[in-house]
Each structure stands twice: as structure tokens, then as C-alpha cells.
Scaffold this active site. Structure first.
Site, PDB file in Angstrom:
ATOM      1  CD  GLU A 288      68.597  28.819  43.957  1.00 28.89           C
ATOM      2  OE1 GLU A 288      67.532  28.433  43.452  1.00 28.89           O
ATOM      3  OE2 GLU A 288      68.640  29.531  44.982  1.00 28.89           O
TER       4      GLU A 288
ATOM      5  CB  ILE B 268      72.678  25.142  42.381  1.00 28.40           C
ATOM      6  CG1 ILE B 268      74.068  25.730  42.640  1.00 28.40           C
ATOM      7  CG2 ILE B 268      72.626  23.687  42.858  1.00 28.40           C
ATOM      8  CD1 ILE B 268      74.467  25.750  44.107  1.00 28.40           C
TER       9      ILE B 268
END
Length: 318
Positions: free
Chosen positions: A230, A188
Site C-alpha cells: 500500500e 495508505i
């Protein structure tokens, strides 16, 4: 030089081949041209529970030892009978369940092939079957372990250990069955900024949203894991190199166009993707590292980007 001088001579006893076949753990069965069983080795006795003396002279596929498909149908009714096909000269391999003498069914891999005489005429057929129960039991154990210890509690996806198990399994299947697969490494973009701006609760929502988008954007046969922080890793089955960009762009667009509503306002995130196909020389480390390197190439291209093997010739094998 005479023919005898060029060709070594071996004085094998006529029953030596039978002795060798009898020592195999795999089941070996032979039938004559009418489908009557003429050979049943010790491996077949162990896997099925039926003694050779019980099987010789019986017809392959009779009720005592017939096979079932995954759907529970008798193999010879649901599909073209492998043994009949072998007697016509065709070779085949399938995964089925064979009935044990005690009444239960055992998973096996069944390889069926014709016997030919020196001029090529089919004079019978053979089957070699491998007991898949240890593999079957291992898969059931993995499923239980996944439920108990290999699940990421935040996203509900498999965790890194779960992903490594599936990559290793896919590598083995690629080596044995030539089943191609790919690994997508996904990160991300600017995730720290999301946490700093909207708070960690919103960050958690974003992680769950991305995980759900990846899971829904792929097939049920594919595997999506939260690798850590992430980062996500996807194992994509039955895929070719030229398909990677299309799949990656689909996932990238789905994430980019998702809006997360927070008390501070709407929030959206993007992802950077690195995608690579597995190679025969790969192990888990080399495969994931190459996908990770490609993901960083996407970061260097401004993020919200997909990089594949085809885009990066420097990472192609020599």
C-alpha cells in the site's frame, strides 16, 4: 623575485591546442566575426558526418548542417540564433537536433560562447556540442521497458524498479543541471483493516483509486509509482522545500475526500505522507529512507498527516 621567476614558462607549440581539441569526442566549432566557420574539429566531423574541409569558410547555420528545435523548427528562425548572440557577447546552452550529412538528425547539447581579445572585444564565437544520442536511445529503451516490465499490473503505474530509474535519473540531472526535485513517500492508513472489513477486492479498488488520485493530482512531468503493497512513491520535479507541505496537503485532502462504493457500503481511506527534497550527497537509498522516515513521523502524528523536511529539523543536514 622577477616576473619570470614567479610565473612558470611553458613552451607550447602553436598547434598543440589544435591537437588537443582535435582529440575531443565533443564537437568544437569556431567562427570569425562575420559568422564564417574557421575551425571544425574531428569530434564535429564524427557527430555531423561533415569533414573539416567541407565546412571551413561556410556560414554557420546554412542548410547543410543547420539545427532544429524540439518542435522541428530551424533554430535560428524559431529563436534568437545562439551564434549571433555569442557574437554580441552572450553565452547560452540548449538541446537541439543537428542535421547529419546523411540526412538524419542527431540530438545534441549545444553550448555557445563568445571569443574575446585581451581587452574584452568580441572577435568571434565558439560552439561545443555533445552527442546526446546514447542518452536519447536509453530513454527510448526505458520507455519500452516501462511498457513491458516496469508497470504495476494492478494500478497501471510504474513499479518500484521504474521509480528507482527515475530517481537515479533525477539525481543525475540535479547534479548536472541543478534541477531540484523531491520524493514523496505515501502509505495508505490502516490498509489491513480495509482488506479485513471489505475484502481484498475492495482493497484493490482502493489501491487503484489512490494511485489514480495521485497521478491526477500531480503534473504530467511528475512520476507516480507503486512502491509495494500500500506504499506509493512520487518524484516531484522543479520543486522547492517550502512547496512540499502545500503539495502534500493537496494530495492528502484529495484522498481523504474520495468515497469508494462497495457492496458492504461506502469506504474511504486516508494517507500518511513524508516529503523531502533531494540533496547533493543523496543516493536512491538515503533519499527514499529519509522520505520513509518522514512518513512514519506522520503516522506518529495520528495518520492522515503530511511531514516535510521543514517540520523535522533533526533530519536536516548539519
Amino acid at each position: 623575485m622577477s616576473h619570470n621567476e614567479r610565473t612558470p614558462s611553458y613552451d607550447f607549440a602553436p598547434d598543440l591546442y589544435e591537437t588537443i581539441l582535435g582529440k575531443l569526442k565533443e564537437g568544437v566549432v569556431g567562427v570569425g566575426p562575420t559568422g564564417s566557420i574557421i575551425y571544425w574539429n574531428h569530434g564535429a566531423e564524427i557527430i555531423t558526418g561533415f569533414e573539416s574541409s567541407e565546412m571551413l569558410g561556410t556560414q554557420c547555420g546554412q542548410r547543410t548542417h543547420h539545427c532544429l528545435t524540439d518542435g522541428g523548427e530551424p533554430l535560428c528562425r524559431a529563436h534568437t540564433c545562439p551564434m549571433r548572440e555569442a557574437l554580441r557577447g552572450l553565452e547560452s546552452e540548449c538541446k537541439v537536433y543537428i542535421k547529419h550529412k546523411l540526412g538524419f538528425y542527431t540530438p545534441i547539447t549545444l553550448h555557445t560562447f563568445p571569443f574575446r581579445n585581451p581587452v574584452g572585444k568580441v572577435i568571434g564565437a565558439g560552439q561545443v556540442f555533445t552527442n546526446d544520442k546514447p542518452v536519447h536511445d536509453a530513454l527510448l529503451f526505458m520507455e519500452e521497458a516501462h511498457k513491458m516490465a516496469l508497470r504495476d499490473t494492478l494500478t497501471g503505474l510504474g513499479n518500484r524498479a521504474y521509480g528507482e530509474i527515475h530517481i537515479q535519473r533525477s539525481l543525475l540531472e540535479m547534479d548536472r543541471y541543478r534541477i531540484p526535485f523531491a520524493v514523496f513517500f505515501i502509505d495508505i492508513d490502516h490498509f489491513k483493516k480495509v482488506n479485513d472489513t471489505y475484502g481484498h477486492e475492495t482493497g484493490d479498488v482502493a489501491l487503484k483509486a489512490v494511485g489514480d488520485i495521485l497521478r491526477r493530482g500531480l503534473r504530467t512531468s511528475d512520476v507516480v509509482t507503486r512502491w509495494g503493497g500500500e506504499e506509493f512513491v512520487c518524484i516531484i520535479l522543479h520543486v522547492q522545500e517550502e512547496q512540499l507541505a502545500h503539495i502534500g496537503e493537496k494530495l492528502r485532502s484529495l484522498v481523504e475526500n474520495t468515497c469508494i462504493i462497495t457492496p458492504q457500503g461506502s469506504c474511504s481511506v486516508t494517507i500518511s505522507i513524508g516529503a523531502t527534497v533531494a540533496r547533493s550527497e543523496d543516493d536512491i537509498e538515503t533519499l527514499v529512507k529519509r522520505a520513509d522516515t518522514l512518513m512514519y513521523a506522520s503516522k506518529q502524528n495520528g495518520r492522515n498527516f503530511v511531514s516535510t523536511d521543514l517540520d523535522n529539523p533533526a533530519l536536516k543536514p548539519a
